[in-house]
Scaffold this active site. Structure first.
Site, PDB file in Angstrom:
ATOM      1  CB  CYS A 106       6.449  -1.614  16.755  1.00  0.00           C
ATOM      2  SG  CYS A 106       8.118  -1.242  16.183  1.00  0.00           S
ATOM      3  CB  CYS A 140       2.977   7.619   3.026  1.00  0.00           C
ATOM      4  SG  CYS A 140       3.476   6.492   4.327  1.00  0.00           S
ATOM      5  CB  CYS A 192       7.299  -4.485   9.408  1.00  0.00           C
ATOM      6  SG  CYS A 192       8.695  -3.728  10.280  1.00  0.00           S
ATOM      7  CB  CYS A 194       0.659   6.613  11.484  1.00  0.00           C
ATOM      8  SG  CYS A 194       0.959   8.252  10.946  1.00  0.00           S
ATOM      9  CB  CYS A 252       3.037  -0.936  14.290  1.00  0.00           C
ATOM     10  SG  CYS A 252       3.157  -0.912  12.494  1.00  0.00           S
ATOM     11  CB  SER A 307       9.606   5.421  15.033  1.00  0.00           C
ATOM     12  OG  SER A 307       9.202   5.742  13.716  1.00  0.00           O
ATOM     13  CG  LEU A 308      12.673   8.497  20.975  1.00  0.00           C
ATOM     14  CD1 LEU A 308      13.998   7.857  20.630  1.00  0.00           C
ATOM     15  CD2 LEU A 308      12.891   9.905  21.514  1.00  0.00           C
ATOM     16  CG  ASN A 359      -3.935   6.401  13.877  1.00  0.00           C
ATOM     17  OD1 ASN A 359      -4.790   7.244  14.076  1.00  0.00           O
ATOM     18  ND2 ASN A 359      -2.829   6.630  13.201  1.00  0.00           N
ATOM     19  CD  GLU A 395      -2.799  -1.105   2.467  1.00  0.00           C
ATOM     20  OE1 GLU A 395      -3.889  -1.691   2.383  1.00  0.00           O
ATOM     21  OE2 GLU A 395      -2.422  -0.534   3.502  1.00  0.00           O
TER      22      GLU A 395
HETATM   23  N1  SAH Z   1       9.192   1.254  10.068  1.00  0.00           N
HETATM   24  C1  SAH Z   1       9.420   2.653  10.034  1.00  0.00           C
HETATM   25  C2  SAH Z   1       8.512   3.391   9.076  1.00  0.00           C
HETATM   26  C3  SAH Z   1       7.075   2.947   9.009  1.00  0.00           C
HETATM   27  S1  SAH Z   1       6.104   3.190  10.467  1.00  0.00           S
HETATM   28  C4  SAH Z   1       9.316   3.242  11.414  1.00  0.00           C
HETATM   29  O1  SAH Z   1       8.872   2.552  12.326  1.00  0.00           O
HETATM   30  O2  SAH Z   1       9.725   4.389  11.575  1.00  0.00           O
HETATM   31  C5  SAH Z   1       5.683   4.915  10.313  1.00  0.00           C
HETATM   32  C6  SAH Z   1       5.290   5.593  11.644  1.00  0.00           C
HETATM   33  O3  SAH Z   1       4.015   5.120  12.102  1.00  0.00           O
HETATM   34  C7  SAH Z   1       6.270   5.333  12.775  1.00  0.00           C
HETATM   35  O4  SAH Z   1       6.673   6.583  13.330  1.00  0.00           O
HETATM   36  C8  SAH Z   1       5.445   4.553  13.786  1.00  0.00           C
HETATM   37  O5  SAH Z   1       5.897   4.813  15.101  1.00  0.00           O
HETATM   38  C9  SAH Z   1       4.054   5.038  13.509  1.00  0.00           C
HETATM   39  N2  SAH Z   1       2.986   4.129  13.932  1.00  0.00           N
HETATM   40  C10 SAH Z   1       2.981   2.784  13.855  1.00  0.00           C
HETATM   41  N3  SAH Z   1       1.825   2.289  14.347  1.00  0.00           N
HETATM   42  C11 SAH Z   1       1.072   3.355  14.723  1.00  0.00           C
HETATM   43  C12 SAH Z   1      -0.227   3.487  15.288  1.00  0.00           C
HETATM   44  N4  SAH Z   1      -0.993   2.424  15.552  1.00  0.00           N
HETATM   45  N5  SAH Z   1      -0.677   4.737  15.550  1.00  0.00           N
HETATM   46  C13 SAH Z   1       0.085   5.811  15.274  1.00  0.00           C
HETATM   47  N6  SAH Z   1       1.307   5.750  14.738  1.00  0.00           N
HETATM   48  C14 SAH Z   1       1.808   4.529  14.461  1.00  0.00           C
HETATM   49 FE1  SF4 Z   2       7.730  -2.003  11.478  1.00  0.00          FE
HETATM   50 FE2  SF4 Z   2       7.685   0.665  11.737  1.00  0.00          FE
HETATM   51 FE3  SF4 Z   2       5.512  -0.820  12.322  1.00  0.00          FE
HETATM   52 FE4  SF4 Z   2       7.635  -0.921  13.918  1.00  0.00          FE
HETATM   53  S1  SF4 Z   2       6.349   0.868  13.535  1.00  0.00           S
HETATM   54  S2  SF4 Z   2       6.468  -2.691  13.184  1.00  0.00           S
HETATM   55  S3  SF4 Z   2       9.297  -0.752  12.459  1.00  0.00           S
HETATM   56  S4  SF4 Z   2       6.460  -0.578  10.320  1.00  0.00           S
END
Ligand code: SAH
Ligand code: SF4
Length: 339
Positions: A115, A104, A111, A331, A118, A212-213, A288, A91
């Site tokens: 995390c 994006c 992945c 996101c 996510c 992504s801290l 989200n 996507e």
């Molecule tokens: N893998 C990379 C890029 C893709 S994720 C990364 O982790 O940076 C893109 C962004 O979406 C990251 O900053 C992540 O922290 C955020 N993200 C992931 N799941 C989310 C959620 N459920 N709600 C809000 N932001 C989220």
């Molecule tokens: Fe992968 Fe980024 Fe999602 Fe973490 S936040 S699982 S690194 S896509």
């Protein structure tokens, strides 16, 4: 075997053209048609004679992603679902914002980073995307939104770009050198593979870096982002401090706020200490939630309170409103349809 011309680098392309018995200047012309005019097939390159097109088509083609679905959100965000040659799907999300049109893009199918907040992470890794599967997202979307033009690219879709390092670097070089998109308009977001952060500027154009801290202690970060067990905060922030940032540029830090987990005043204060001295912009992203998500998003008032502490410490801090929630394009909501 026919060659997908998009699998060739500019140098390989020049050799291919000469090998095919064509004059060298044709290479430049063809690259322009493929990467800047987004030609979908050799037949579309009307600047070449019919005979020449026919001759080239005998052994070569211009590959494209297969568009499967295009969904438009109430807020203008659009989600594009694409099929790959092995029937996997990915996507991309198009986000209009004032004078910008940001795409994006994904770097992997799924992945592996796991995390916990996510949805892409929940699904695990299917495979890495090839370089052309990464930049073709830009070409395909560009083709379907004409005359509108994409102005910014973020690698924030599915996947961890630095876990697919080689292919992402090749794709970034194509995007900058051949598609002619400025590296200042491109942002790569990572969950924090510290050594690769420092490898990036040596292997790819100087794009913007986003981290992504999402936590201020190793205990919390270990729990929500398993990558932290390998590259803890100290390690990650050390890489950020050593990153050869061009003048007047800043590192973006993303901080997904999870109610009761990382959103306290103490967290905000710790964040100020952790990031001190790094030229940065901070994006706060209220979670989200998705079905089966273990976390909740904080109340608006708590998000504002968190922001105030950072603003008081002179950090440029934005609260990022999630767009495209009604089409599952926000996101962390991308998951595509796995076969
Ligand atoms: N893998 C990379 C890029 C893709 S994720 C990364 O982790 O940076 C893109 C962004 O979406 C990251 O900053 C992540 O922290 C955020 N993200 C992931 N799941 C989310 C959620 N459920 N709600 C809000 N932001 C989220
Ligand atoms: Fe992968 Fe980024 Fe999602 Fe973490 S936040 S699982 S690194 S896509």
């Amino acid at each position: 075997m026919e060659t997908n011309l998009k699998t060739l680098s500019a140098d390989e392309f020049a050799l291919y053209i000469v090998d095919a018995g064509l004059p060298k200047y044709r290479a430049k012309q063809l690259l322009h048609w493929i990467y800047e005019k987004h030609a979908a097939s050799i037949q579309d390159i009307t600047e070449l004679s019919k005979d020449l097109r026919k001759k080239l088509s005998e052994n070569a083609y211009i590959g494209s992603l297969s568009p499967i679905e295009r969904l438009k959100s109430k807020d203008g965000t659009e989600k594009f679902l694409f099929g790959l040659e092995d029937n996997q799907t990915i996507e991309s999300v198009l986000i209009p914002d004032e004078d910008r049109l940001t795409l994006c893009i994904s770097s992997q199918v799924g992945c592996a980073m796991g995390c916990r907040f996510c949805l892409t992470g929940k699904l695990g890794l299917k495979r890495n995307l090839l370089p052309h599967e990464i930049f073709d997202q830009i070409i395909s979307v560009s083709r379907s939104i004409k005359p509108k033009v994409i102005t910014n690219i973020v690698l924030m879709g599915m996947g961890e770009p630095l876990a697919n390092f080689e292919n992402v670097c090749v794709a970034l070089r194509r995007i900058v050198d051949l598609m002619k998109i400025s590296p200042r308009k491109i942002t790569l977001s990572t969950s924090g593979i510290a050594p690769k952060i420092l490898e990036l500027p040596k292997n790819a154009p100087m794009v913007n870096l986003a981290i992504s801290l999402n936590a201020t202690t190793d205990a919390v970060r270990d729990y929500i982002m398993p990558v932290n067990k390998t590259y803890p905060l100290r390690n990650l922030l050390d890489a950020c401090r050593r990153f050869p940032l061009p003048s007047r540029r800043r590192i973006f830090f993303e901080y997904v706020l999870l109610k009761g987990v990382n959103d306290s005043e103490e967290d905000a204060k710790r964040l100020v200490k952790l990031l001190k001295g790094i030229p940065l912009k901070l994006n706060l992203i209220p979670l989200n939630p998705f079905e089966g998500c273990a976390f909740e998003k904080p109340a608006d008032a708590d998000v504002l309170r968190f922001q105030e502490i950072l603003t008081a410490a002179k950090f440029t801090t934005l609260i990022r409103k999630s767009k495209g929630q009604d089409i599952l394009a926000a996101c962390g909501q991308l998951k595509a349809k796995y076969k």
